[in-house]
Design an enzyme around this catalytic site. Structure first.
Site, mmCIF file in Angstrom:
data_model
loop_
_atom_site.group_PDB
_atom_site.id
_atom_site.type_symbol
_atom_site.label_atom_id
_atom_site.label_comp_id
_atom_site.label_asym_id
_atom_site.label_seq_id
_atom_site.Cartn_x
_atom_site.Cartn_y
_atom_site.Cartn_z
ATOM 1 C CB SER A 158 -0.951 0.002 1.210
ATOM 2 O OG SER A 158 -0.224 -0.244 2.403
ATOM 3 C CG ASP B 52 2.467 -6.545 1.216
ATOM 4 O OD1 ASP B 52 2.154 -7.749 1.283
ATOM 5 O OD2 ASP B 52 1.657 -5.622 1.388
ATOM 6 C CD GLU C 109 -2.021 -9.060 -2.629
ATOM 7 O OE1 GLU C 109 -2.638 -9.263 -3.697
ATOM 8 O OE2 GLU C 109 -1.883 -7.912 -2.136
ATOM 9 C CD GLU D 110 -7.247 -5.877 1.905
ATOM 10 O OE1 GLU D 110 -6.106 -6.375 1.834
ATOM 11 O OE2 GLU D 110 -7.526 -4.736 1.469
#
Ligand code: KIV
Length: 274
Positions: free
Chosen positions: A52, A90, A122, A189
């Site tokens: 992000s 991440d 992810e 999420e």
């Protein structure tokens, strides 16, 4: 004589223990030394150098453009700041999807060059071969299921995920596979609270924690984007977000006061001069 330098940060073993005992886990994103130092000192369990950063630091509309080198650059500052909090980084889009070899190579780079404690990846079953290789190389992995922002173009937006039974069943299977493979935690999420609670129970036997964002209160812990919870972005207030401060107003006021003081000549005063 060997010198053993002790890592004082929260470990994956501690996070696993918290997941099992029910002690809630707090995680916040961090992208720079100065704020990470405050967040670490304030007592958060985990710092996430989230991709992000692509939005928050670089002003992009998605997480897709940020590169591996940029993530490593940001992570170094956060790692320097972190005395007690575990630092998770991440893996950015494009650094782990092409091949398992590249995934392992990218994760080793992040661990070596930033000094972080773990990486976040992810995806579910489709990422499992890569995740197993990364874990086998000694890199702790946090999974990420539900709304996985790197797939925003495939999803067609940032809406709630796993509303229907088929997607919920796949998410449960994915979570079990990740936990079984050895992931120490999984970010969930924007999924229904009831599903997140089920996932949490499903992965607990594997001593795996779940960290929710927009996933209700039945997870092992919570994560928010630091700048969002501090209220830096006045226009952004999705249902799951709580503003714990309104720093946008504070910053605007301070900058207005400073500019006025410069323009009217009241800053600097004699005692502020040499
Ligand atoms: O990049 C990020 O900030 C994240 C959190 C929203 C979990 O992945």
């Amino acid at each position: 004589m060997s010198v053993h330098v002790q890592n004082t940060r929260t470990t994956t073993a501690r996070i696993r223990q918290m997941a099992v005992s029910g002690e809630k886990i707090s995680m916040l994103t961090s992208y720079d030394y100065t704020l990470a130092r405050l967040v670490d000192e304030a007592g958060v369990d985990m710092l996430l150098v989230g991709d992000s950063a692509s939005n928050i630091v670089c002003g992009n509309t998605t997480t897709l453009p940020i590169t591996l080198d940029e993530m490593i650059f940001l992570s170094r500052g956060v790692v320097r700041a972190a005395q007690k909090s575990m630092v998770v980084v991440d893996m950015p889009f494009g650094s782990y999807q092409v091949s398992d070899d590249e995934a392992v190579h990218s994760c080793i780079r992040v661990l070596k060059e930033s000094g972080c404690d773990a990486v976040k990846i992810e995806g579910g079953a489709e990422m499992l071969p890569a995740i197993k290789r990364i874990l086998a190389a000694g890199v702790p992995v946090c999974g990420h299921l539900g709304l996985t922002p790197q797939s925003v173009n495939q999803f067609g937006g940032f809406g709630l995920r796993a509303k229907d039974e088929a997607e919920a069943d796949k998410l449960l299977d994915d979570a079990r596979l990740l936990a079984e493979a050895g992931c120490f935690c999984i970010v969930l999420e924007k999924i229904p609270a009831e599903l997140a609670a089920r996932v949490t129970e499903e992965v607990k036997p594997y001593r795996c924690a779940t960290i929710g964002i927009g996933a209700g209160n039945g997870t092992s812990g919570q994560v928010l984007v630091l700048h969002d919870m501090l209220g830096f972005n006045k226009g952004f207030k999705p249902k799951f977000l709580r503003h714990f401060a309104n720093l946008a107003e504070e910053v605007e006021k301070a900058v207005q006061d400073y500019t006025e003081a410069v323009k009217n000549g009241s800053f600097p005063k004699e005692e502020e001069s040499y």
